[in-house]
Write a protein that holds these residues in place. Structure first.
Motif, PDB file in Angstrom:
ATOM      1  N   ASN A 190      -8.771   4.133 -11.199  1.00 20.44           N
ATOM      2  CA  ASN A 190      -8.699   4.260  -9.737  1.00 20.44           C
ATOM      3  C   ASN A 190      -7.487   3.537  -9.167  1.00 20.44           C
ATOM      4  O   ASN A 190      -6.843   4.031  -8.231  1.00 20.44           O
ATOM      5  CB  ASN A 190      -9.986   3.721  -9.090  1.00 20.44           C
ATOM      6  N   ILE A 191      -7.179   2.372  -9.736  1.00 22.73           N
ATOM      7  CA  ILE A 191      -5.979   1.639  -9.302  1.00 22.73           C
ATOM      8  C   ILE A 191      -4.730   2.453  -9.629  1.00 22.73           C
ATOM      9  O   ILE A 191      -3.809   2.572  -8.807  1.00 22.73           O
ATOM     10  CB  ILE A 191      -5.918   0.257  -9.968  1.00 22.73           C
ATOM     11  N   ALA A 192      -4.699   3.018 -10.843  1.00 18.77           N
ATOM     12  CA  ALA A 192      -3.562   3.839 -11.255  1.00 18.77           C
ATOM     13  C   ALA A 192      -3.421   5.069 -10.365  1.00 18.77           C
ATOM     14  O   ALA A 192      -2.306   5.466  -9.994  1.00 18.77           O
ATOM     15  CB  ALA A 192      -3.725   4.251 -12.720  1.00 18.77           C
ATOM     16  N   LYS A 193      -4.552   5.685 -10.004  1.00 19.34           N
ATOM     17  CA  LYS A 193      -4.526   6.854  -9.121  1.00 19.34           C
ATOM     18  C   LYS A 193      -3.961   6.494  -7.750  1.00 19.34           C
ATOM     19  O   LYS A 193      -3.148   7.236  -7.187  1.00 19.34           O
ATOM     20  CB  LYS A 193      -5.940   7.427  -8.973  1.00 19.34           C
ATOM     21  N   PHE A 195      -1.957   4.006  -7.070  1.00 22.75           N
ATOM     22  CA  PHE A 195      -0.539   3.681  -7.244  1.00 22.75           C
ATOM     23  C   PHE A 195       0.301   4.955  -7.319  1.00 22.75           C
ATOM     24  O   PHE A 195       1.362   5.050  -6.705  1.00 22.75           O
ATOM     25  CB  PHE A 195      -0.366   2.852  -8.516  1.00 22.75           C
ATOM     26  N   LEU A 196      -0.184   5.937  -8.083  1.00 19.81           N
ATOM     27  CA  LEU A 196       0.542   7.196  -8.212  1.00 19.81           C
ATOM     28  C   LEU A 196       0.585   7.966  -6.890  1.00 19.81           C
ATOM     29  O   LEU A 196       1.617   8.537  -6.521  1.00 19.81           O
ATOM     30  CB  LEU A 196      -0.121   8.076  -9.282  1.00 19.81           C
ATOM     31  N   LYS A 199       2.342   5.268  -3.943  1.00 18.15           N
ATOM     32  CA  LYS A 199       3.586   4.555  -4.223  1.00 18.15           C
ATOM     33  C   LYS A 199       4.643   5.415  -4.920  1.00 18.15           C
ATOM     34  O   LYS A 199       5.784   5.490  -4.492  1.00 18.15           O
ATOM     35  CB  LYS A 199       3.288   3.317  -5.093  1.00 18.15           C
ATOM     36  N   ILE A 200       4.241   6.046  -6.017  1.00 16.80           N
ATOM     37  CA  ILE A 200       5.231   6.768  -6.820  1.00 16.80           C
ATOM     38  C   ILE A 200       5.437   8.201  -6.335  1.00 16.80           C
ATOM     39  O   ILE A 200       6.575   8.666  -6.206  1.00 16.80           O
ATOM     40  CB  ILE A 200       4.808   6.780  -8.309  1.00 16.80           C
ATOM     41  N   PHE A 201       4.330   8.919  -6.042  1.00 15.30           N
ATOM     42  CA  PHE A 201       4.449  10.322  -5.625  1.00 15.30           C
ATOM     43  C   PHE A 201       3.743  10.576  -4.288  1.00 15.30           C
ATOM     44  O   PHE A 201       2.826  11.391  -4.215  1.00 15.30           O
ATOM     45  CB  PHE A 201       3.866  11.251  -6.700  1.00 15.30           C
ATOM     46  N   PRO A 202       4.143   9.893  -3.204  1.00 13.32           N
ATOM     47  CA  PRO A 202       3.509  10.148  -1.908  1.00 13.32           C
ATOM     48  C   PRO A 202       3.868  11.547  -1.399  1.00 13.32           C
ATOM     49  O   PRO A 202       4.962  12.052  -1.665  1.00 13.32           O
ATOM     50  CB  PRO A 202       4.107   9.063  -1.009  1.00 13.32           C
ATOM     51  N   ASN A 203       2.905  12.155  -0.684  1.00 11.65           N
ATOM     52  CA  ASN A 203       3.138  13.484  -0.097  1.00 11.65           C
ATOM     53  C   ASN A 203       3.519  14.518  -1.153  1.00 11.65           C
ATOM     54  O   ASN A 203       4.388  15.367  -0.950  1.00 11.65           O
ATOM     55  CB  ASN A 203       4.234  13.430   0.975  1.00 11.65           C
TER      56      ASN A 203
END
Length: 278
Positions: A190-193, A195-196, A199-203
């Protein structure tokens, strides 16, 4: 295979805790039927779940398999205890001394896992038919058996999850730690989800594409929550201007991902036992 399965079932049945948990699991599965009797009468708000259509065919296949999947943790405790007891009682060494290979040992565990999943699926199938024919407004055969893919998804989900628990039982040798690790792993995913996604792939849909390959997420994707499919929920959503665009279908790609993880968990289980000094 019959001999290997017989050995494992005997171990489980002779263990009082495992026997009790297994029986409790199937008793709780049957309690899904009690949902039909739940009524709320709060003045002008009257809710009777059976009248909301949750037991209508073919929707009931989706609803029952989703609810039943939440009870899998009872059997998960049996699965991890099955391995922990091997170390605690010394039966693992004894089986190897008696001529059972480590490959046969892992195979016997996997056969037990598959049998648990199969029995659960058959139980849910029978219970769903009984509830459906008791409460459903639609009993034509074409409608009754139109969403059976949810049973397949349920079976694959259980096999995948139990294989994960079996791997953890072999890895940490303690049932409590193994079950705890399942919840810890869920939190990590869930934390990784988050973050992805943020943070990394917003929108972007890239995060969702990556997340579907996470082990716990892939199992969750097999059976999406069914509640927003209910007409009463859809009507509320329409009134407040919220469109429901969820895909509730069972997809081959989702099944394949879980089957791949199942193979990986069993392969890792074998590698651990093979390389471990017992």
């Amino acid at each position: 295979m019959k001999r290997l399965l017989s050995i494992e079932l005997q171990k489980i049945w002779l263990n009082k805790a495992s026997r009790t948990l297994t029986l409790t699991y199937f008793v709780l599965l049957s309690f899904i039927a009690l949902i039909a009797s739940i009524k709320f009468d709060l003045g002008i708000f009257k809710i009777h779940f059976a009248e909301m259509g949750i037991f209508n065919f073919p929707y009931i296949w989706h609803f029952n398999t989703y609810i039943a999947a939440w009870l899998k943790f009872f059997l998960a405790i049996v699965i991890v205890s099955m391995m922990a007891n091997e170390y605690s009682y010394g039966t693992l060494k004894q089986n190897l001394i008696d001529g059972m290979s480590k490959k046969e040992l892992v195979l016997s565990k996997f056969l037990t896992v598959t049998l648990f999943a199969f029995c659960s699926t058959v139980f849910v199938f029978i219970m769903t038919l009984l509830l459906g024919y008791s409460f459903s407004s639609y009993t034509e055969l074409g409608i009754v058996f139109s969403d059976l893919e949810y049973l397949l998804a349920f079976f694959v989900k259980l096999v995948g999850f139990f294989s994960f628990c079996l791997f953890l039982g072999i890895l940490v040798k303690r049932s409590a730690f193994a079950i705890g690790f399942v919840f810890v792993w869920s939190i990590i995913e869930n934390i990784a989800k988050g973050f992805l996604t943020f943070k990394i792939f917003p929108n972007s849909n890239t995060a969702t594409t990556i997340e579907q390959f996470f082990p716990m997420e892939s199992m969750s994707n097999l059976i999406i929550e069914p509640f927003s499919r209910l007409s009463v929920v859809k009507n509320i959503g329409t009134q407040i201007g919220v469109d429901n665009i969820k895909d509730y279908g069972v997809h081959f790609s989702s099944i394949l991902i879980v089957l791949v993880w199942t193979f990986i968990f069993m392969l890792l289980s074998y590698k651990l036992l093979k390389n471990r000094d017992l």
